[in-house]
Write an enzyme that holds these catalytic residues in place. Structure first.
Site, mmCIF file in Angstrom:
data_model
loop_
_atom_site.group_PDB
_atom_site.id
_atom_site.type_symbol
_atom_site.label_atom_id
_atom_site.label_comp_id
_atom_site.label_asym_id
_atom_site.label_seq_id
_atom_site.Cartn_x
_atom_site.Cartn_y
_atom_site.Cartn_z
ATOM 1 N N HIS A 1 25.787 44.336 -2.707
ATOM 2 C CA HIS A 1 25.636 43.204 -3.628
ATOM 3 C C HIS A 1 26.952 42.462 -3.842
ATOM 4 O O HIS A 1 26.950 41.341 -4.359
ATOM 5 C CB HIS A 1 25.018 43.645 -4.954
ATOM 6 C CG HIS A 1 25.928 44.373 -5.889
ATOM 7 N ND1 HIS A 1 26.020 45.742 -5.925
ATOM 8 C CD2 HIS A 1 26.791 43.925 -6.834
ATOM 9 C CE1 HIS A 1 26.878 46.109 -6.856
ATOM 10 N NE2 HIS A 1 27.373 45.016 -7.423
ATOM 11 N N ASP B 1 22.841 50.119 -1.224
ATOM 12 C CA ASP B 1 23.862 49.241 -1.767
ATOM 13 C C ASP B 1 25.235 49.539 -1.161
ATOM 14 O O ASP B 1 26.259 49.482 -1.848
ATOM 15 C CB ASP B 1 23.921 49.351 -3.296
ATOM 16 C CG ASP B 1 24.651 48.169 -3.931
ATOM 17 O OD1 ASP B 1 24.707 47.099 -3.298
ATOM 18 O OD2 ASP B 1 25.170 48.321 -5.054
ATOM 19 N N GLY C 1 33.539 43.506 -11.330
ATOM 20 C CA GLY C 1 34.609 43.467 -10.343
ATOM 21 C C GLY C 1 34.985 44.840 -9.809
ATOM 22 O O GLY C 1 35.601 44.969 -8.757
ATOM 23 N N ASN C 2 34.618 45.913 -10.558
ATOM 24 C CA ASN C 2 34.854 47.279 -10.079
ATOM 25 C C ASN C 2 33.906 47.679 -8.957
ATOM 26 O O ASN C 2 34.163 48.648 -8.234
ATOM 27 C CB ASN C 2 34.696 48.289 -11.219
ATOM 28 C CG ASN C 2 35.959 48.486 -12.024
ATOM 29 O OD1 ASN C 2 35.998 48.189 -13.218
ATOM 30 N ND2 ASN C 2 37.003 48.983 -11.386
ATOM 31 N N SER C 3 32.806 46.953 -8.819
ATOM 32 C CA SER C 3 31.791 47.299 -7.816
ATOM 33 C C SER C 3 32.394 47.456 -6.430
ATOM 34 O O SER C 3 33.115 46.577 -5.956
ATOM 35 C CB SER C 3 30.707 46.217 -7.757
ATOM 36 O OG SER C 3 29.948 46.207 -8.922
ATOM 37 N N GLY D 1 3.937 51.322 5.879
ATOM 38 C CA GLY D 1 3.220 50.069 6.084
ATOM 39 C C GLY D 1 2.202 49.801 4.998
ATOM 40 O O GLY D 1 1.098 49.325 5.275
ATOM 41 N N MET E 1 2.293 48.861 -2.691
ATOM 42 C CA MET E 1 1.912 49.842 -3.710
ATOM 43 C C MET E 1 2.199 49.324 -5.107
ATOM 44 O O MET E 1 3.041 48.442 -5.298
ATOM 45 C CB MET E 1 2.693 51.144 -3.508
ATOM 46 C CG MET E 1 2.647 51.719 -2.114
ATOM 47 S SD MET E 1 3.853 53.061 -1.918
ATOM 48 C CE MET E 1 5.407 52.141 -2.014
#
Length: 415
Positions: free
Chosen positions: A137, A167, A247-249, A310, A313
């Site tokens: 992200h 991620d 910003g730590n991400s 496939g 749900m």
């Protein structure tokens, strides 16, 4: 009248001298105590001037040693986009608030805008290239990626691969300015209560290489959110109370040996209630063992291939009472996953049908789509699984070969 001066006896004189001596010694003791106190506090008094003490002491700790080991491998990741582009950071704002630093204050010669900033850590140096890991992200939607090194210099970044589900993303840079690479620790050995140190760029490059410290608060937390295409994403995470800010991400969470035990990914800043109470000390990091598995695949293939059933749900628990009644489920079945559609030529085709209610994959109970996804993604392509489900109130099982990957899914199918 007797005007002769009064004479003191020898005994009286001795007593007066003794009292004077006591008072004088007390004054000297007080003066010496004040002098000592000032010196102990790092202030020296000499000839009426106050100076800084030249006393040398050892302030090196396991924390300072750990930071020194890894700090030069921590970088800032700059995401440049066209001014009209939208960022994937919004998927995190649903639950955690925006975990990146958004900015529209500067543009380069190509008309690109610095849209967001995050963090990353260099983990590998191979010839002329070096590799860093960050969050998907952080770089998602980027037209151009720039990396600010620990020394403040800036280099170009090239996206090697990114995985939305975990991620995790890998970016390649020139190795010319890389002096330090980080080592990954074994996250399976991490214990609740041990020290945890986060390094990154909270609020952007202005505060690059900021350090915060806390402890490991919990292990194996399931962090759930919704991606841009509406898919539910659930990741396994380490919880920490080390201060995590926008910003730590993508930055490292390290132990006192200076080993990376997780990649910081998100925080909970407010509750999901209407009042939206403020929350502190709830940050999350992707465990290093999971990170290593992902980055090795991204380096090799540029993507992660996961098995797919496939099917689309919905959680049984979200259905209305009238909808549940139409499924004819036994009274004790109140949790599971309802199949809303089946994609043609996928593994579930001919095995599952619309309105089937899945309650178990192999020996693992599934009560939600995120749990089913986790169980499914623990398998490899071409593995065989046993699915337990209810159809028109009757309990059934079927074996399915996971012969297709998530890249074969249509946009309507979620797993």
């Amino acid at each position: 009248m007797n005007n002769k001066p009064k004479r003191f006896s020898a005994t009286t004189v001795k007593k007066l001298l003794a009292a004077f001596l006591i008072i004088f010694l007390a004054f000297l003791a007080g003066l010496g105590g004040s002098y000592l106190t000032l010196n102990l506090n790092g202030i020296s008094v000499s000839q009426g001037k106050t100076t800084v003490s030249k006393t040398v002491y050892n302030n090196t700790t396991s924390t300072t040693n750990a930071i020194k080991t890894v700090q030069n491998s921590v970088v800032s990741v700059l995401n440049y986009q066209q001014a009209s582009s939208s960022s994937s950071g919004s998927i995190y704002s649903q639950i955690f608030g925006n975990d990146d630093t958004n900015s529209a204050s500067s543009s380069d010669n190509d008309g690109l805008t610095l849209y967001s900033e995050g963090s990353g850590v260099i983990y590998k140096k191979d010839g002329d290239s070096a590799y860093l890991v960050t969050n998907t992200h952080v770089i998602n939607g980027a037209s151009e990626i720039k990396i600010q090194m620990a020394d403040g210099s800036e280099v170009d970044g090239e996206l090697v691969g990114a995985d939305t589900y975990s991620d995790i993303a890998v970016v390649k840079i020139s190795s010319k300015k890389v002096s330090t690479v980080a080592d990954f620790g074994d996250s399976s050995k991490v214990k609740v209560g041990e020290d945890a140190i986060a390094i990154g760029s909270p609020l952007g490059t202005e505060y690059a290489n900021s350090v915060t410290k806390g402890i490991i608060s919990s292990l194996s937390r399931t962090v759930t959110l919704t991606s841009e295409d509406g898919s539910t994403i659930s990741t396994n995470a380490i919880q920490t109370d080390a201060a995590i800010n926008p910003g730590n991400s993508g930055g490292p969470l390290i132990n006192t040996e200076g080993q990376v035990i997780g990649i910081t990914s998100s925080k909970i800043s407010t509750t999901g209630t209407a009042s939206g109470e403020s929350v502190e000390g709830m940050g999350f990091a992707i465990p290093s063992n999971d990170v290593v598995t992902i980055i090795n695949q991204l380096e090799k293939n540029g993507k992660i291939e996961r098995p797919a059933l496939g099917v689309s749900m919905v959680d049984l628990s979200t259905l209305s009472s009238s909808a549940k009644k139409q499924l004819n489920l036994p009274s004790d079945v109140d949790k599971g996953v309802v199949v809303s559609s089946v994609q043609t030529d996928m593994p579930a085709d001919g095995k599952l049908q619309q309105y089937d209610v899945i309650t178990k994959l192999d020996d693992k109970e599934v009560t939600s789509t995120s749990e089913l996804q986790n169980a499914l993604y623990s398998h490899a392509i071409n593995d065989k699984i046993t699915v337990t489900f209810y159809r028109n109130g009757e309990k059934k099982t079927t074996e399915i070969t996971l012969s297709k990957s998530s890249t074969d899914l249509s946009t309507s199918a979620s797993s």
